[in-house]
Design a protein around this motif. Structure first.
Motif, PDB file in Angstrom:
ATOM      1  N   ALA A 502     -24.881  19.673 -56.203  1.00 53.23           N
ATOM      2  CA  ALA A 502     -24.560  18.614 -55.144  1.00 53.23           C
ATOM      3  C   ALA A 502     -25.137  17.264 -55.482  1.00 53.23           C
ATOM      4  O   ALA A 502     -24.704  16.235 -54.841  1.00 53.23           O
ATOM      5  CB  ALA A 502     -24.685  19.099 -53.750  1.00 53.23           C
ATOM      6  N   ALA A 527     -23.730  15.565 -52.242  1.00 50.93           N
ATOM      7  CA  ALA A 527     -24.401  15.934 -51.034  1.00 50.93           C
ATOM      8  C   ALA A 527     -24.354  14.909 -49.955  1.00 50.93           C
ATOM      9  O   ALA A 527     -24.403  15.111 -48.700  1.00 50.93           O
ATOM     10  CB  ALA A 527     -25.891  16.300 -51.143  1.00 50.93           C
ATOM     11  N   PHE A 530     -20.759  14.432 -48.199  1.00 50.51           N
ATOM     12  CA  PHE A 530     -20.599  15.676 -47.176  1.00 50.51           C
ATOM     13  C   PHE A 530     -21.310  15.011 -46.102  1.00 50.51           C
ATOM     14  O   PHE A 530     -20.858  15.307 -44.974  1.00 50.51           O
ATOM     15  CB  PHE A 530     -21.025  16.960 -47.877  1.00 50.51           C
ATOM     16  N   VAL A 538     -22.883  20.037 -42.052  1.00 49.78           N
ATOM     17  CA  VAL A 538     -21.947  20.771 -42.715  1.00 49.78           C
ATOM     18  C   VAL A 538     -22.372  22.285 -42.662  1.00 49.78           C
ATOM     19  O   VAL A 538     -23.291  22.536 -42.476  1.00 49.78           O
ATOM     20  CB  VAL A 538     -22.458  20.348 -44.327  1.00 49.78           C
ATOM     21  N   ARG A 543     -14.859  21.094 -46.561  1.00 45.65           N
ATOM     22  CA  ARG A 543     -14.158  20.475 -47.770  1.00 45.65           C
ATOM     23  C   ARG A 543     -13.856  19.162 -47.516  1.00 45.65           C
ATOM     24  O   ARG A 543     -13.363  18.681 -46.485  1.00 45.65           O
ATOM     25  CB  ARG A 543     -12.962  21.464 -48.235  1.00 45.65           C
ATOM     26  N   ALA A 553     -17.784  22.688 -49.761  1.00 38.67           N
ATOM     27  CA  ALA A 553     -19.340  23.040 -49.662  1.00 38.67           C
ATOM     28  C   ALA A 553     -19.583  24.488 -49.922  1.00 38.67           C
ATOM     29  O   ALA A 553     -19.279  25.560 -49.289  1.00 38.67           O
ATOM     30  CB  ALA A 553     -19.763  22.903 -48.333  1.00 38.67           C
ATOM     31  N   LEU A 556     -25.621  25.995 -48.948  1.00 36.34           N
ATOM     32  CA  LEU A 556     -26.587  24.912 -48.290  1.00 36.34           C
ATOM     33  C   LEU A 556     -28.068  25.253 -48.314  1.00 36.34           C
ATOM     34  O   LEU A 556     -28.380  26.396 -48.735  1.00 36.34           O
ATOM     35  CB  LEU A 556     -26.147  24.967 -46.871  1.00 36.34           C
ATOM     36  N   VAL A 561     -26.024  20.082 -48.510  1.00 42.26           N
ATOM     37  CA  VAL A 561     -25.227  20.675 -49.372  1.00 42.26           C
ATOM     38  C   VAL A 561     -26.022  21.135 -50.568  1.00 42.26           C
ATOM     39  O   VAL A 561     -26.523  19.863 -51.036  1.00 42.26           O
ATOM     40  CB  VAL A 561     -23.881  20.245 -49.822  1.00 42.26           C
ATOM     41  N   VAL A 564     -21.417  22.835 -54.629  1.00 43.66           N
ATOM     42  CA  VAL A 564     -20.083  22.480 -54.497  1.00 43.66           C
ATOM     43  C   VAL A 564     -19.366  23.167 -55.181  1.00 43.66           C
ATOM     44  O   VAL A 564     -19.379  23.257 -56.395  1.00 43.66           O
ATOM     45  CB  VAL A 564     -20.034  20.790 -54.611  1.00 43.66           C
TER      46      VAL A 564
END
Length: 592
Positions: A502, A527, A530, A538, A543, A553, A556, A561, A564
């Motif tokens: 990410a 990241a 998102f 997240v 998405r 995503a 985590l 994130v 991906v």
């Protein structure tokens, strides 16, 4: 007393035809025979030229039964057309379902004039009668052949097959009215009628669809009454729109699309109940049309009609499909398969009854030619659909998914439903994977005993897990419960073909995959993008859409994130714009 006994005999005979058709379809399924063809043949065998010897020539009754059946079939097709299916294919598919029908009719009329000696308007009427495709026949054959289509091809055929019937009905009706008018109809009148039919039809369908959806949420109806209300309301929309001179068939399909994409309580159960009614309508229409046909009158038109059918299959339909789909980046194989799947069905024979009902010149000839064209299409195209799909590489082998889920609608709740999974040994949920925040574990069945999550502890292989989740997201849980041998496919459907860290910049992804991003977002890492989009909340599976691709995503950590996935929504439009960039970034953009 004779009337009473005749009624018994009529009901028994009608039921016997249905039973024979169903029994024959089970046998035909083993040979890949088109289901529509089976019921047409049963109807013909029961007719005046067959062993049944039933004399049936009531065009008015045929039209009424066909209208009722087609209205229910179109409404059911609309209910099953999901909004997600339109993504990336709405423009080409709707063009194919409208302009494509007109082009197909016009091209076919050229063959009809040359082979049958019809006038230009009569030839165009015949072309309009056979211009639409039959969705039920197409997808029955694909399922029987153990095939599932690639997403773009499948969505194109699904929407086109359902949406082109109203256009064919409208075109046929307008041309029949033109021929029936003693002094003809002015061009301005045709344009006005066309606008009126489409305008009133679309408006009636929209208003009716929203009204039905609201009523279904407000009224406390049980499953059986709810399904009956749904069908009755759809037929009410159909009848009122037609009475107001709108396209009733367009209205009922449009209403189905709207209802199917609203939050309707018990929707999955309603679809299963409606499925039986839709099948009954299809069977009734096919059998009645088969009864109406008189094979001994088809002989004189046989050779010219086969010529029209051949022209339609190898010239008319392929040219129309190419003109409509090529500008949108469809490949040759996709265009070739969509063109070959122009399977004609009961709608064509039903439309051919309209000229007979209006007693137009050459009406019997038009009906006979349409009947032969439909039979030829079912025999030639119907029996070769599976082969064509494999040769053109537009279908994937169909496998029953090992991960099974059971969905239950919760009374009084439109936002959540209960979904149940069998926890396979070795499933991802037993390892490091966790449930997304929008899914809540409700109970666990272990060893025949119902346990609450607080007392059950961690999930174990062989458990049955029941969760609460939003209806539109439940499919995103499949990969968590799939057995190891099926997890790869379920995971690919969830997160896409590729995954990467990410900390990659959004600009690099946009450059690599030729997708659009806003200038202010380009310097951000995935990241950060998102985090901005979801305000630092997240969840796995969230998405972000970037043109023809979606960023999902995948993993985590405490900061947001970490990894991906990239899901290709429209593969034909995703290109690597800079070859040198592919050499610079191969380690960061890797397939899993």
């Amino acid at each position: 007393m004779n009337a009473i006994h005749d009624t018994y005999w009529l009901l028994a005979g009608a039921a016997a035809l249905v039973l024979v058709g169903i029994g024959s379809s089970l046998i035909a399924r083993r040979f890949g025979a088109p289901l529509l063809l089976v019921f047409l043949v049963v109807g013909m065998l029961a007719g005046v030229d067959g062993p049944g010897g039933i004399h049936f020539d009531d065009i008015g009754t045929t039209y009424r039964i066909g209208s009722l059946a087609l209205a229910v079939i179109l409404f059911d097709g609309g209910l099953r057309t999901r909004r997600e299916s339109f993504r990336g294919v709405s423009a080409p598919t709707l063009l194919l379902a409208t302009v494509g029908v007109v082009v197909t009719a016009a091209l076919t009329s050229l063959a009809a004039r040359a082979l049958l000696g019809l006038g230009p308007v009569q030839a165009l009427l015949l072309g309009s009668v056979v211009a639409s495709t039959d969705a039920a026949a197409v997808f029955f054959l694909l399922r029987a052949g153990g095939l599932q289509l690639r997403s773009r091809v499948g969505a194109t055929l699904e929407i086109e097959s359902s949406a082109n019937d109203p256009v064919a009905v409208l075109l046929t009706t307008l041309l029949a009215e033109y021929l029936a008018a003693p002094s003809g109809v002015a061009g301005s009148d045709i344009v006005f009628e066309l606008a009126l039919q489409f305008g009133v039809g679309a408006l009636g369908g929209a208003l009716g669809g929203f009204a039905i959806a609201v009523a279904m949420r407000k009224l406390p109806l049980s499953g059986g009454l709810a399904a009956l209300f749904l069908v009755a309301a759809a037929l009410f929309v159909f009848g009122v729109t037609g009475w107001l001179h709108g396209s009733a068939f367009l209205a009922v399909y449009f209403a189905g699309v709207i209802v199917g994409n609203r939050n309707v309580p018990g929707f999955s159960h309603l679809l299963s109940v409606l499925d039986a009614g839709t099948w009954l309508c299809q069977i009734a229409m096919f059998l009645v049309l088969g009864l109406l046909a008189t094979p001994h009158t088809l002989g004189p038109a046989l050779l010219p009609a086969l010529g029209v059918a051949a022209f339609l299959m190898v010239v008319g339909r392929p040219l129309a499909v190419t003109l409509c789909l090529a500008p949108f980046g469809y490949g040759k194989r996709e265009i070739g398969f969509v063109a070959w799947v122009g399977l004609r069905g009961a709608v064509g024979i039903f439309l051919a009854s309209i000229p007979m009902l209006m007693r137009l010149p050459n009406a019997q000839l038009i009906f006979n030619v349409a009947f032969i064209v439909v039979l030829a299409s079912l025999l030639v195209q119907g029996w070769t659909l599976g082969l064509a799909a494999r040769l053109l590489d537009v279908a994937l082998p169909h496998r029953d998914r090992a991960v099974r889920r059971v969905e239950l609608d919760l009374p009084g709740s439109l936002e959540r439903e209960m979904v149940g999974y069998a926890v396979a040994p070795g499933a991802a949920i037993l390892g490091d994977a966790s449930l997304p925040g929008w899914a809540q574990l409700a109970m666990i069945v272990r060893g025949g005993e119902i346990l609450m999550p607080e007392t059950a502890g961690a999930l174990q292989g062989g458990d049955y897990a029941y969760l609460l989740a939003p209806p539109g997201r439940v499919y995103r849980l499949d990969w968590l419960f799939a057995p190891p041998e099926e997890a790869r496919e379920a995971e690919r459907e969830m997160f896409g073909e590729f995954s990467f860290d990410a900390d990659v910049r959004l600009a690099d992804v946009a450059e690599f995959y030729a997708v659009p991003v806003r200038a202010k977002d380009a310097p951000l890492t995935l990241a950060e993008h998102f985090a901005r989009r979801y305000e630092h909340t997240v969840e796995v599976g969230d998405r972000v859409r970037l043109g023809p691709v979606s960023l999902v995503a995948r993993e985590l950590d405490d900061e947001g994130v970490r990894k991906v996935g990239l899901k290709l929504e429209r593969l034909g439009n995703v290109l690597v714009r800079r070859p040198w960039l592919a050499r610079l970034l191969p380690k960061r953009f890797v397939a899993r």
